[in-house]
Design an enzyme around this catalytic site. Sequence first.
Site, short mmCIF file in Angstrom:
data_model
loop_
_atom_site.label_atom_id
_atom_site.label_comp_id
_atom_site.label_asym_id
_atom_site.label_seq_id
_atom_site.Cartn_x
_atom_site.Cartn_y
_atom_site.Cartn_z
N ASN A 1 -12.54 -5.80 0.54
CA ASN A 1 -13.07 -4.79 1.47
C ASN A 1 -13.95 -3.78 0.72
O ASN A 1 -15.09 -3.51 1.11
CB ASN A 1 -11.94 -4.05 2.19
CG ASN A 1 -11.05 -5.00 2.97
OD1 ASN A 1 -11.30 -6.18 3.03
ND2 ASN A 1 -10.01 -4.47 3.57
N ASP A 2 -13.41 -3.21 -0.36
CA ASP A 2 -14.18 -2.24 -1.13
C ASP A 2 -15.26 -2.91 -1.97
O ASP A 2 -16.34 -2.35 -2.16
CB ASP A 2 -13.25 -1.42 -2.03
CG ASP A 2 -12.76 -0.15 -1.35
OD1 ASP A 2 -13.47 0.35 -0.46
OD2 ASP A 2 -11.67 0.33 -1.68
N ARG B 1 -18.28 1.09 5.23
CA ARG B 1 -17.81 0.09 6.20
C ARG B 1 -17.24 0.69 7.47
O ARG B 1 -16.93 -0.04 8.41
CB ARG B 1 -16.80 -0.86 5.55
CG ARG B 1 -15.61 -0.19 4.90
CD ARG B 1 -14.92 -1.19 3.97
NE ARG B 1 -14.00 -0.56 3.04
CZ ARG B 1 -12.69 -0.55 3.17
NH1 ARG B 1 -12.14 -1.10 4.22
NH2 ARG B 1 -11.93 0.03 2.28
N CYS C 1 -6.79 -9.96 -2.08
CA CYS C 1 -5.88 -9.26 -1.16
C CYS C 1 -6.63 -8.51 -0.07
O CYS C 1 -6.04 -7.77 0.70
CB CYS C 1 -4.97 -8.30 -1.93
SG CYS C 1 -5.85 -6.96 -2.75
N GLU D 1 -12.55 -4.18 -7.48
CA GLU D 1 -13.19 -3.77 -6.22
C GLU D 1 -14.46 -2.97 -6.46
O GLU D 1 -15.11 -2.51 -5.52
CB GLU D 1 -12.20 -2.95 -5.38
CG GLU D 1 -11.51 -1.84 -6.13
CD GLU D 1 -10.31 -1.27 -5.39
OE1 GLU D 1 -10.23 -1.43 -4.15
OE2 GLU D 1 -9.45 -0.66 -6.04
N ARG E 1 0.83 -1.33 -5.27
CA ARG E 1 -0.41 -0.67 -5.69
C ARG E 1 -0.16 0.82 -5.83
O ARG E 1 0.41 1.44 -4.92
CB ARG E 1 -1.53 -0.91 -4.67
CG ARG E 1 -2.87 -0.30 -5.10
CD ARG E 1 -3.98 -0.64 -4.13
NE ARG E 1 -3.82 0.03 -2.84
CZ ARG E 1 -4.61 -0.17 -1.79
NH1 ARG E 1 -5.59 -1.06 -1.88
NH2 ARG E 1 -4.40 0.47 -0.65
N ARG F 1 0.86 -1.20 0.00
CA ARG F 1 0.00 0.00 0.00
C ARG F 1 0.89 1.24 0.00
O ARG F 1 1.38 1.66 1.04
CB ARG F 1 -0.90 0.00 1.23
CG ARG F 1 -1.87 -1.17 1.29
CD ARG F 1 -2.78 -1.02 2.52
NE ARG F 1 -3.75 -2.10 2.61
CZ ARG F 1 -3.60 -3.18 3.35
NH1 ARG F 1 -2.49 -3.35 4.06
NH2 ARG F 1 -4.54 -4.11 3.39
#
Length: 579
Positions: free
Chosen positions: A462-463, A473, A510, A439, A341, A304
């Site tokens: 997550n997204d 979230r 991921c 995502e 990323r 990240r």
Amino acid sequence: MASFTLHGIPVSRGIAIGRAHLLAAAALEVKHYLVAEEHLEAEVQRLQQALVAVHKELQTLWLDLPKDAPTELGAFIDVHALILSDPMISEAPLDIIRTRHYNAEWALLTQIDELSAQFDEIEDPYLRERKADIQQVAERVLKVLMGSAQPLAAVGDGEYQAQMIVVAHDISPADMLQFRDRSFIGFVTDVGGQNSHTAIVARSLDIPAAVGMSQASTLVEQDDWIIIDGDAGVVIVNPSALVLEQYRERQNALQRARKKLNKLKKTPAVTKDGTPITLLANIELPDDCAAAMDAGANGVGLFRSEFLFMGRNSRIPSEDEQFEQYKRAVVAMKGRPVTIRTLDIGADKPLDQTEHTALNPALGLRAIRYCLAEPQLFLSQLRAILRASAFGKVRILIPMLAHAFEIDQSLAMIAQAKAELREEGVKFDETVEVGAMIEIPAAALALPMFVKRMDFLSIGTNDLIQYTLAIDRVDYEVAHLYNPLHPAVLQLIAMTIAAGNKAGIDVAVCGEMAGDVKLTRLLLGMGLREFSMHPAQLLSVKQEILNSDLARLASQTRKIMRSMEPDAIADAVQQLQLM
């Protein structure tokens, strides 16, 4: 005393049993008063001296770091030092003293409140929770100003000290260093989330913790016996003798299981039927590579890069600065692939406070949209990543893609960066792979345009869950709706894995789902062969893989995918654990 239970957010696994050590909020009761004109400069000097004193404190903490301390702790101390040096902290409160005649404490808190309000507008949960870092730095300065900057008082010795669990409204990573040296075995905080620094440190130390407990610091009393169930995010206060005994048995069983897990470090991740699975690590700092290597990761599945852009008061790191950090990670992984990323940040993030604030940041100018709107920033990062590729295997991962033109523009920018480096005679890997984060539901529903253009795919669960279910979230009022097993979410994940497998390109997960052992077999049954997670989760997931039979899992997973009933899906996934 009566027993009661508190429910919060589980952020690290395990069970801790011990006595509560309450850590009072550092802000305390700050006095507010106006300073006479003739005393203003003396008040300014008082705040300046406090800032210098905290700088020295942080310096001492850094120098006294134990050799086995997680690298995250040193990095977080650096972040706090950067925040302390930022003009928003080191100068703006001095102006408030001079112009509004506020006393030093009041001036500092006024400025912190203004900064906190700006952070509240941030959508990205990781960056949003950096507000806590600014508040923690301010609290250290307040302690000095108020004459309360003493080290932690001794909490006893013998059995008592060996069972200390810290309970606080919030805990700074710097303060956690002190607890580490005092046999600190767990912590409970009122605030925080999955991406808060306290959560990150808990996972890196592999210490049981529960955050977001709301009123824990006011309901729990000093010396109360408490149990932290890190897996469930539950805290039991003053448990009965029977409950205590049950949790001690569970704790002993977990410790035995952990010892067995450590023996798997050098064991290849291969299913019962002989299928190799790739296990990768998610990192935020080059120093995280040590934990990834120690856990036996096959590489880095997600670096990240946002961390390099944080705490700089809008000063974006130069290409050379970025290159040095990427190179460190690549060299540390010793030939294993490092997937970087590109910047996942937006106009709502505090890179430049003069920019507009999006009405709905989650749907606004973030990630690749932001990078394409700031081509020089994007080009600089791409050049830095490509330069690092000369030192080992690097892959570039583009977040939040949804449109063909975004893919094409991103690839064109990468081609431009390559052309510039070639012209300058700078070495890089000409064959560097470029992948897309899946995502956004639109991406999962339009996979042919992705597999046609990209070298690999990485599912950011997550997204994907957030956008599929239309929930924020980090909003506690709708957090209960965040469900990775929602049939729509599972369909999108399965479609992506199938499309990648059919096209012969790698697909990884991921997001948090990759590190959740309760979902490992489901993802294997869907055809996933590449998992990327926090290093601390890797061995547990590997154990699940070693005990899995893919043929049986695939058959059962097909049945699960045909169901649209949430309860039936949850039950069936639980049954997979027993196969």
